[in-house]
Scaffold this active site. Structure first.
Site, PDB file in Angstrom:
ATOM      1  N   LYS A 161      -2.690  -2.080  -0.253  1.00 34.07           N
ATOM      2  CA  LYS A 161      -1.711  -2.293   0.796  1.00 34.07           C
ATOM      3  C   LYS A 161      -1.281  -3.744   0.682  1.00 34.07           C
ATOM      4  O   LYS A 161      -2.104  -4.651   0.823  1.00 34.07           O
ATOM      5  CB  LYS A 161      -2.305  -2.041   2.184  1.00 34.07           C
ATOM      6  CG  LYS A 161      -1.333  -2.428   3.308  1.00 34.07           C
ATOM      7  CD  LYS A 161      -1.971  -2.432   4.680  1.00 34.07           C
ATOM      8  CE  LYS A 161      -0.999  -3.010   5.710  1.00 34.07           C
ATOM      9  NZ  LYS A 161      -1.625  -3.210   7.019  1.00 34.07           N
ATOM     10  N   GLY A 175       3.187  -3.003   3.158  1.00 35.94           N
ATOM     11  CA  GLY A 175       2.419  -3.335   4.352  1.00 35.94           C
ATOM     12  C   GLY A 175       3.257  -3.516   5.593  1.00 35.94           C
ATOM     13  O   GLY A 175       2.735  -3.899   6.639  1.00 35.94           O
TER      14      GLY A 175
END
Lengths: 327, 327, 327, 327
Positions: free
Chosen positions: A196, A222
């Site tokens: 992420k 993200g």
């Protein structure tokens, strides 16, 4: 996308936990866990006296469960994990697992500063029902967090984790980027399935996709602000704070990207940038929770030292949604 | 939370704790705790299996006890506090209190990310024998750590702490400076006695001294590299990693400054800059611990993810001491 | 380049120019130019139509000439040099030289982005009467300004300059620090006599003094905010914007430091920090010029894009002086 | 100022200049200049003695002229404009205009630190044949470059420029981003047609497109590394250093994006990231020029203080191209 969209295992997390032997990861016998899709990073509801409100958590999850999310991130940065005790972190995940449908992935933030604590938390998160662990970079000694140190850290965690590990780089909070060469090296670990990346640098995201193309390694954006661009460059999904309040819209953006309707995607993306910035960089979790209150969820207070928004900030927050047609 | 809620045994420091009433701080009836002097920020020794080695801690403290330090900082950044459990943090302080002469101040790092956890840790540190609490700025949500948020945080902690509070600003680790206006406001709290400032900006240090001149508020330099300059501008002492290995020299520098022998002080200060940088910014705690091994203390390994120095780094570290005549 | 290659008239400073042979610098036969003392970095007065007002420049210099300054910096950052043409830069220096007593050193900013332009400007500045050239680091391609590149640049300039060169590091404007190893190397050049360091990091200033102690290399603090600390650590003077308005006080601070009256020095230093910050970081040249108007000098407007202060900013500026007893 | 105040000869572009009246910009009567497409930011060739080599410039332009570029940027950051005299900057543009087909847009970098110098340079650039002026943010006094200051600066320049103005934000060189609100305000000026944004933040790029959607304001990506993502989010083209050596490929990427072949676009984009980073952030103009030598153009030396690559750097540069199949 080449990643399989069906995941056939039985009990969320548990069978996977049991089916793996520590240190003996399959390195090609099958495909890795499919992460593709949208995930809200769920907030932790608190009562007026700052206790975790598990009831409100379940209510929020039930409401969020109506959207076509791939899963949920529990105890990410938006979950105020640094303010929770270890027990609370695990309890939150355990409650969430019970509240969520079995087909929804549960990614649990299990990062701590030390390698040992991270390993222990990761193992416990698996036992609490997490399908995968999202492990933030340790950061207090950022001056010493070389690629070598971070590779060592994540390798140890992934070696000992019963569930797949997702790397988590969030420079706005940690003050460091997981270096590109560390990502490339770690992508080869059979128990590290993706990253992420919250930095918002799509050149970097593209390069990660490119340098790990032979590894079945998956990138999640993200933040919703660069979700379209991330899809365009090869990401498979996103962990988006904004999905806590505009869940339908973020999922729609995903669908538009996946079906190649880029023009409509662009228009929608444009209208999501300011609201997204408002609930992340600009007003942080207090902004996100305030917005949740507006959109029918339970936002509530943050734990201190996070402070409530001032009336002027609240007004600016409202404008960022209203001027884009969301309020 | 792992912090013991009840702390029954009588320990050194307790009488100090008991002599104060929560919420009823004297605001002028007497001088605040005198912090002036030099403090080594003590490292936490670990065994080969990464357990805290309390025996080695005591040995180090006994050796360090021969220098004219004002006291010791336990569980500061150099103590690897983010890698210790709450119990370990308290245990380290408890052992240190027992190992140290009573006339030595024990400053214990008690900062956590949440206000509540910091309050609990501070109370427990007092019970464990700390004379004062050194409270680092929370930092994970640094984008939201406004002056108002930090003032709220520290005020709460100081209100509820049975021992005096020392503010602690260390931007290299936290990525944020405790803002000047927050320091000025907090200096008026009767239970906040000073600040350890590790940023190295002497203009700021001078301004803190100036703006708090009516408050009996004390500034400690956070590193030996700018110790002389800090004394010159009004600081009353320093918390110096370098004092773990060159304790006599750092104390000598203090004495030269206090007695106005600025020329000799300057010469000595010059020779301490490179060694100091080596054991802080350049090579961090691994460098400090390696140097401790050279100087007759127990340095030993760090907890992961901090890594050992490479041979080349070790050589560079040695040179920084040797070229200044210390090895 | 339109800079005059021959400069025939005899002016102050010329004898110094002629006494040197290009490429053949004395390397030990005598002491280098003594830079010790205080220098105001003189502002460039403009008319209402943004022309250089040489008359006002001379008036300001005559007023400033009454203080015991070692000399004056013309065309430093406070002189708005990036807004002046090459001819104007030289003309300003030429006029200043004529307006100043012969015993006052004139340091002229001669830095340009390219090495060749810097060499030409430096030679021309010498011909215009400058006693030494203060050469700011080139910075537009800061990503490529390695130590090697900067050593090459300054060596070329110093080789070809008929007057001594003073290095000039001002990270607030340039975004880069002249690296320590480059300073150490360059300090060995016989025609490089010192550095003006405006970064405010006294650890670095101390290290520069220490690493160049065998080179007769002189350090000037680049701001009044850390002047006392710089003297304490071995600097020989300062280039202080604040000296344009509080000339007597800055010179008094110098004297207190030089005569070892550190206690009084500290008190005075404290009262200069906020005014100094106000006319530098906080309100920049517009703030400095506004203050000059208050203190009996000609400040006047800046060239665009520098903007006048707003009334609120002006009030804050005034408070920074008034609250310290200067207005 | 060294810029020729009178420009008498008739040149390409002059008719465009003459067709406009100072201060009387059409504000809706027609579409603005169409910027859409790819532009190489042309390097300035130097001889071994660092003179501008206009012959090599023309040769390079003739070779580059075979690709379907929309136009060329002359005297951008890659043109080493800070190292050229005003006359050289204009001469380069004048030569380029003569060497280029009339249907190719010529964007000339005309930014200087002062507003007045920028206005003069912009007018002169128009006279030298530029179709539009690309104006970099002034940056030396970045601490004072508020939105208000920058809006004032650009408005003045655009008011007085006979040719359309393109804003230019390049934080890697200038240390500042043109603030979003300034961009939004400036987009309403009838003579400001777009922005080249080199920061690489596609969230920002998307927001610029969104906030200026009613203004016919065009965004050009400032680098090939995020070209695909910029197209996806609404940019109309790019100014790409990499197009100096991989012109066909960058144009192919443009075509793939414009025709919606995102999958192929993604593959191509991936292979361009490392080469692009190599000739920009990693090795800068020396890297770009070295690569030009490899690809059949004249790269040659840079002006000092830019230094040649070391053999090791050259090898790394080669690898960045070879590993992606371009060498």
């Amino acid at each position: 996308m080449l990643v399989p969209r069906v995941w056939s295992s039985v009990r969320p997390g548990l069978s996977r936990v049991l089916s793996r032997t520590l240190g003996g990861w399959p390195s090609g016998e099958g495909r890795r866990m499919d992460l593709s899709g949208i995930y809200p990073p769920v907030t932790t509801p608190f009562t007026a006296t700052a206790e975790v409100d598990y009831g409100k958590l379940e209510e929020n999850l039930h409401k969020l469960g109506t959207f076509p999310f791939r899963g949920f991130v529990l105890q990410g940065s938006n979950g105020e994990f640094p303010f929770l005790t270890s027990s609370e972190r695990l309890e939150v995940v355990s409650h969430a697992r019970q509240a969520l449908p079995k087909d929804k992935l549960l990614l649990a933030g299990s990062g701590c500063e030390s390698t040992q604590a991270t390993v222990e938390m990761t193992v416990s998160m698996a036992q609490a029902g997490a399908d995968a662990a999202m492990v933030v970079t340790p950061c207090y000694y950022r001056g010493r967090m070389s690629s070598a140190a971070l590779i060592h850290h994540y390798t140890k965690v992934a070696d000992l984790s019963p569930i797949p590990v997702v790397l988590y780089s969030v420079p706005a909070n940690t003050g460091l980027d997981l270096p590109m060469d560390a990502v490339a090296t770690l992508s080869q670990h059979p128990n590290i399935v993706g990253i992420k990346d919250s930095g918002g640098d799509v050149t970097r995201i593209g390069l990660i996709v490119h340098k790990t193309r032979s590894q079945d390694f998956q990138v999640l954006a993200g933040s919703a602000g660069f979700l379209l661009a991330s899809y365009a460059i090869g990401a498979v999904g996103g962990v988006c704070a904004l999905a806590n309040v505009l869940g339908a819209q973020v999922c729609q953006l995903e669908r538009l990207c996946l079906t190649g309707q880029w023009e409509d995607a662009q228009k929608l993306q444009h209208r999501l940038i300011e609201p997204n910035t408002a609930v992340t960089q600009r007003f942080g979790i207090p902004g996100l929770k305030k917005t949740m209150d507006w959109f029918g969820y339970y936002g509530g207070p943050c734990r201190s030292p996070l402070q409530e928004l001032s009336p002027a900030q609240e007004e600016a927050l409202r404008l960022d949604f209203a001027s884009n047609g969301w309020l």
